[in-house]
Design a protein around this motif. Sequence first.
Motif, PDB file in Angstrom:
ATOM      1  N   MET A   1       0.845  -1.185   0.000  1.00  0.00           N
ATOM      2  CA  MET A   1       0.000   0.000   0.000  1.00  0.00           C
ATOM      3  C   MET A   1       0.886   1.243   0.000  1.00  0.00           C
ATOM      4  O   MET A   1       1.690   1.432   0.904  1.00  0.00           O
ATOM      5  CB  MET A   1      -0.905   0.021   1.242  1.00  0.00           C
ATOM      6  CG  MET A   1      -1.878   1.207   1.274  1.00  0.00           C
ATOM      7  SD  MET A   1      -2.718   1.329   2.869  1.00  0.00           S
ATOM      8  CE  MET A   1      -3.470  -0.280   2.994  1.00  0.00           C
ATOM      9  N   THR A   2       0.763   2.065  -1.031  1.00  0.00           N
ATOM     10  CA  THR A   2       1.554   3.282  -1.092  1.00  0.00           C
ATOM     11  C   THR A   2       0.713   4.452  -0.621  1.00  0.00           C
ATOM     12  O   THR A   2      -0.506   4.390  -0.542  1.00  0.00           O
ATOM     13  CB  THR A   2       2.053   3.533  -2.515  1.00  0.00           C
ATOM     14  OG1 THR A   2       0.922   3.678  -3.379  1.00  0.00           O
ATOM     15  CG2 THR A   2       2.933   2.389  -2.995  1.00  0.00           C
ATOM     16  N   GLY A   3       1.368   5.536  -0.351  1.00  0.00           N
ATOM     17  CA  GLY A   3       0.677   6.736   0.087  1.00  0.00           C
ATOM     18  C   GLY A   3       1.693   7.775   0.453  1.00  0.00           C
ATOM     19  O   GLY A   3       2.899   7.506   0.546  1.00  0.00           O
ATOM     20  N   ALA A   4       1.225   9.004   0.645  1.00  0.00           N
ATOM     21  CA  ALA A   4       2.138  10.096   0.931  1.00  0.00           C
ATOM     22  C   ALA A   4       1.424  11.175   1.729  1.00  0.00           C
ATOM     23  O   ALA A   4       0.182  11.236   1.784  1.00  0.00           O
ATOM     24  CB  ALA A   4       2.696  10.684  -0.361  1.00  0.00           C
ATOM     25  N   VAL A   5       2.241  12.017   2.341  1.00  0.00           N
ATOM     26  CA  VAL A   5       1.778  13.240   2.982  1.00  0.00           C
ATOM     27  C   VAL A   5       2.192  14.399   2.082  1.00  0.00           C
ATOM     28  O   VAL A   5       3.379  14.571   1.791  1.00  0.00           O
ATOM     29  CB  VAL A   5       2.408  13.422   4.380  1.00  0.00           C
ATOM     30  CG1 VAL A   5       1.996  14.760   4.977  1.00  0.00           C
ATOM     31  CG2 VAL A   5       2.007  12.280   5.301  1.00  0.00           C
ATOM     32  N   GLU A   6       1.220  15.163   1.612  1.00  0.00           N
ATOM     33  CA  GLU A   6       1.507  16.341   0.808  1.00  0.00           C
ATOM     34  C   GLU A   6       1.449  17.572   1.707  1.00  0.00           C
ATOM     35  O   GLU A   6       0.480  17.757   2.456  1.00  0.00           O
ATOM     36  CB  GLU A   6       0.493  16.469  -0.325  1.00  0.00           C
ATOM     37  CG  GLU A   6       0.551  15.314  -1.314  1.00  0.00           C
ATOM     38  CD  GLU A   6      -0.516  15.404  -2.380  1.00  0.00           C
ATOM     39  OE1 GLU A   6      -1.473  16.195  -2.203  1.00  0.00           O
ATOM     40  OE2 GLU A   6      -0.405  14.689  -3.391  1.00  0.00           O
ATOM     41  N   VAL A   7       2.476  18.408   1.651  1.00  0.00           N
ATOM     42  CA  VAL A   7       2.586  19.573   2.515  1.00  0.00           C
ATOM     43  C   VAL A   7       1.941  20.767   1.825  1.00  0.00           C
ATOM     44  O   VAL A   7       2.474  21.284   0.832  1.00  0.00           O
ATOM     45  CB  VAL A   7       4.058  19.869   2.859  1.00  0.00           C
ATOM     46  CG1 VAL A   7       4.145  21.067   3.792  1.00  0.00           C
ATOM     47  CG2 VAL A   7       4.715  18.645   3.492  1.00  0.00           C
ATOM     48  N   LEU A   8       0.799  21.199   2.344  1.00  0.00           N
ATOM     49  CA  LEU A   8       0.123  22.381   1.803  1.00  0.00           C
ATOM     50  C   LEU A   8       0.629  23.653   2.464  1.00  0.00           C
ATOM     51  O   LEU A   8       0.800  24.675   1.806  1.00  0.00           O
ATOM     52  CB  LEU A   8      -1.391  22.259   2.010  1.00  0.00           C
ATOM     53  CG  LEU A   8      -2.035  20.986   1.458  1.00  0.00           C
ATOM     54  CD1 LEU A   8      -3.529  21.012   1.714  1.00  0.00           C
ATOM     55  CD2 LEU A   8      -1.730  20.812  -0.022  1.00  0.00           C
ATOM     56  N   ARG A   9       0.847  23.595   3.775  1.00  0.00           N
ATOM     57  CA  ARG A   9       1.437  24.730   4.516  1.00  0.00           C
ATOM     58  C   ARG A   9       2.391  24.154   5.550  1.00  0.00           C
ATOM     59  O   ARG A   9       1.978  23.438   6.445  1.00  0.00           O
ATOM     60  CB  ARG A   9       0.353  25.565   5.214  1.00  0.00           C
ATOM     61  CG  ARG A   9       0.907  26.777   5.964  1.00  0.00           C
ATOM     62  CD  ARG A   9      -0.204  27.629   6.561  1.00  0.00           C
ATOM     63  NE  ARG A   9      -0.931  26.941   7.604  1.00  0.00           N
ATOM     64  CZ  ARG A   9      -0.541  26.895   8.884  1.00  0.00           C
ATOM     65  NH1 ARG A   9       0.590  27.488   9.263  1.00  0.00           N
ATOM     66  NH2 ARG A   9      -1.268  26.249   9.783  1.00  0.00           N
ATOM     67  N   ALA A  10       3.671  24.460   5.400  1.00  0.00           N
ATOM     68  CA  ALA A  10       4.678  23.840   6.269  1.00  0.00           C
ATOM     69  C   ALA A  10       4.742  24.469   7.648  1.00  0.00           C
ATOM     70  O   ALA A  10       5.178  23.820   8.602  1.00  0.00           O
ATOM     71  CB  ALA A  10       6.053  23.926   5.599  1.00  0.00           C
ATOM     72  N   GLY A  11       4.327  25.728   7.797  1.00  0.00           N
ATOM     73  CA  GLY A  11       4.432  26.390   9.093  1.00  0.00           C
ATOM     74  C   GLY A  11       5.841  26.882   9.366  1.00  0.00           C
ATOM     75  O   GLY A  11       6.742  26.805   8.525  1.00  0.00           O
ATOM     76  N   ALA A  12       6.036  27.391  10.579  1.00  0.00           N
ATOM     77  CA  ALA A  12       7.302  28.040  10.947  1.00  0.00           C
ATOM     78  C   ALA A  12       8.480  27.071  10.876  1.00  0.00           C
ATOM     79  O   ALA A  12       9.537  27.404  10.336  1.00  0.00           O
ATOM     80  CB  ALA A  12       7.193  28.632  12.346  1.00  0.00           C
ATOM     81  N   LEU A  13       8.324  25.887  11.427  1.00  0.00           N
ATOM     82  CA  LEU A  13       9.371  24.863  11.371  1.00  0.00           C
ATOM     83  C   LEU A  13       8.725  23.514  11.627  1.00  0.00           C
ATOM     84  O   LEU A  13       8.351  23.197  12.761  1.00  0.00           O
ATOM     85  CB  LEU A  13      10.469  25.121  12.401  1.00  0.00           C
ATOM     86  CG  LEU A  13      11.584  24.064  12.425  1.00  0.00           C
ATOM     87  CD1 LEU A  13      12.375  24.080  11.113  1.00  0.00           C
ATOM     88  CD2 LEU A  13      12.531  24.284  13.603  1.00  0.00           C
ATOM     89  N   THR A  14       8.599  22.732  10.572  1.00  0.00           N
ATOM     90  CA  THR A  14       8.116  21.359  10.686  1.00  0.00           C
ATOM     91  C   THR A  14       9.203  20.456  10.142  1.00  0.00           C
ATOM     92  O   THR A  14       9.677  20.653   9.019  1.00  0.00           O
ATOM     93  CB  THR A  14       6.808  21.165   9.911  1.00  0.00           C
ATOM     94  OG1 THR A  14       5.815  22.064  10.421  1.00  0.00           O
ATOM     95  CG2 THR A  14       6.303  19.738  10.057  1.00  0.00           C
TER      96      THR A  14
END
Length: 285
Positions: A1-14
Amino acid sequence: MTGAVEVLRAGALTTVQDLGRPGWAHLGVPRSGALDPTALRLANRLVGNPEQAAGLEITLTGCALRLTRATTLALTGAEVTVHVGDRPGDTGRPLSVPAGAVLRIGPARRGVRSWLAVAGGIDVPTVLGSRSTDTLSGLGPPPLRDGDRLPLGRPPGEPASVDLTVGTAPPPELHLSVRLGPRHDWFTPTALERLLGTPYTVSPVSNRVGARLAGAPLPRAVAGELPSEAIVLGAVQVPADGQPLIFLADHPTTGGYPVVGVVTDVTPLAQARPGTTVRFHGPQR
């Protein structure tokens, strides 16, 4: 099972963090890893991951992420508002997220940092046995930026069968146990009295490398230069201005200013906002 997290807003420091890369200090590589390992372990347990799986450490301003597969996630640490799509969520419990849903984590109301675990873990490449971002050396993946895409690993098991874990609010004043040395003899008796008898406050110029403190300066008894020597997690180094600096997870492995003592547990500093009062005391017997 593949998948990912897409970063829409990274914030100050993630950043991507696991439990770090111990055992490499002799090569100049600090441990790094989550500033509060217990919080990351808890988040991983809530989603069925091994405790050492990589998650995200989110600093102060929150972030927004899209999950490309249906999964389970959990958030621990600072007091924040969480939304999965239009649905409000809770910290400290497993949250089911459908494929394509947007996870929005708001700014921290209390505390500074949150730890996000996703079933399967963040599956970026390892460097020296760890997926952690080291903000000082640059090892590991860089801090997240808008548009990044992070692969997910295969979920290893079922999420924990719990309704809720109760977090604790960060205290307004921190009491840190410190062991004097190795260079406490480079400081005057007045300096040691001030260190153990007066309050300090956390400076705004603090980060994952170290917590800078402001308060009564610590005068030196020895004015000469100190050759660089080993630095450990929790070392209280005193630069030329006399203001103590407590080294945290991304600390350097050597330094040229004297270390007056070593804090035995730096975990409370992970949630210490600027202005938080810090008091030192000797180790409990």
